[in-house]
Design a protein around this motif. Structure first.
Motif: not given
Ligand code: ADP
Ligand code: MG
Length: 252
Positions: A14, A17, A19, A38-45, A54
């Motif tokens: 992103y 950064f 991710a 943990p939160n922010g690990a990159g699971k949802s991405t 995405r």
């Molecule tokens: P998780 O689901 O494991 O909590 P995410 O995949 O949601 O993690 O996010 C991984 C990292 O990417 C986090 O640091 C988050 O802040 C960042 N991130 C997620 N989506 C975006 C976006 N659209 N723009 C910028 N940063 C993003």
């Protein structure tokens, strides 16, 4: 083991950064595969890239033999994705919502049958906003089943649910798998991952740090000489809670 999802060196940035930092893993046909971290690990991405929602920055994703770069439309047709519940029209009745989704997917659908599958047949004429948290989650899982997907993606489906609703959802997820689907789930509940998942990947700061069955991971840790600091009792507080309040759902 036949592979249904193959992810190789997946990257996602992103802006500056990064991710997801080049992760690789396979998911096998018919398993419940957990993505923990943990939160922010990159699971949802990671999930959203596989779901074609995405863009990735690099790497290769193959779903049921289909290359994500070449035919994302074909991948869409064979997967079910649980949407955040806020995306629904709160004032529509459940049967109306299912008809609406059936139209979007261009699929003939029997709303009553589908609601029965997730134990919501009594709520067919209720509006979405009238449902409890557990019922909303069950309904959103029902919507993922409309196109009879081979693979179902569930991103934190049990977050915020009470212990009874959580167990009820585990049963539903096991039912879905028993009917032949492959399930990919994220969760922050380690007991849930242990109960439900055949294999898990632990992801931290965009990298997979371990991938195996929960049982094997625990054995590996024990074999390093690790011991819990406190004497482990043969029941947990959650066991006490379920013992006292019963397994029955309260929000029916
Ligand atoms: P998780 O689901 O494991 O909590 P995410 O995949 O949601 O993690 O996010 C991984 C990292 O990417 C986090 O640091 C988050 O802040 C960042 N991130 C997620 N989506 C975006 C976006 N659209 N723009 C910028 N940063 C993003
Ligand atoms: Mg997430």
């Amino acid at each position: 083991m036949k592979t249904i999802i193959s992810v190789k060196n997946l990257r996602k940035s992103y802006g500056p950064f990064e991710a997801v930092k080049g992760i690789s893993f396979d998911v096998y046909v018919g398993e419940i595969f957990g993505l923990l971290g943990p939160n922010g690990a990159g699971k949802s991405t990671t999930l959203e890239i596989i779901e074609t929602l995405r863009e990735k920055s690099g790497g290769e994703v193959i779903v049921d033999g289909i290359n994500l770069d070449k035919e994302p439309g074909r991948i869409k047709k064979i997967i079910g994705v649980q949407l955040q519940s806020s995306g629904y029209y709160p004032g529509l009745k459940l049967v109306e919502l299912i008809d609406l989704f059936g139209g979007l997917y261009n699929q003939p659908v029997n709303p009553r049958e589908l609601l029965k599958l997730v134990n919501l047949e009594d709520k067919a004429r209720s509006q979405f906003k009238e449902l409890s948290g557990g019922q909303k989650q069950r309904f959103s899982i029902a919507t993922t089943l409309i196109n009879k997907p081979k693979i179902i993606f569930l991103d934190e489906p049990t977050t915020g649910l009470d212990p009874q609703a959580r167990r009820n959802l585990w049963d539903l997820i096991r039912d879905i798998r028993a009917k032949g689907a492959t399930v990919i789930i994220t969760t922050h509940y380690m007991d849930e991952a242990e109960q439900l998942c055949d294999r898990i990947a632990i992801i931290d700061e965009g990298q997979i740090i371990s991938i195996d069955s929960p049982d094997k991971m625990i054995d590996d840790l024990v074999n390093t000489g690790f011991e819990r600091p406190k004497q482990v009792k043969s029941a947990s507080l959650e066991d006490v809670f379920i013992h006292l309040t019963g397994k029955a759902m309260r929000d029916e």
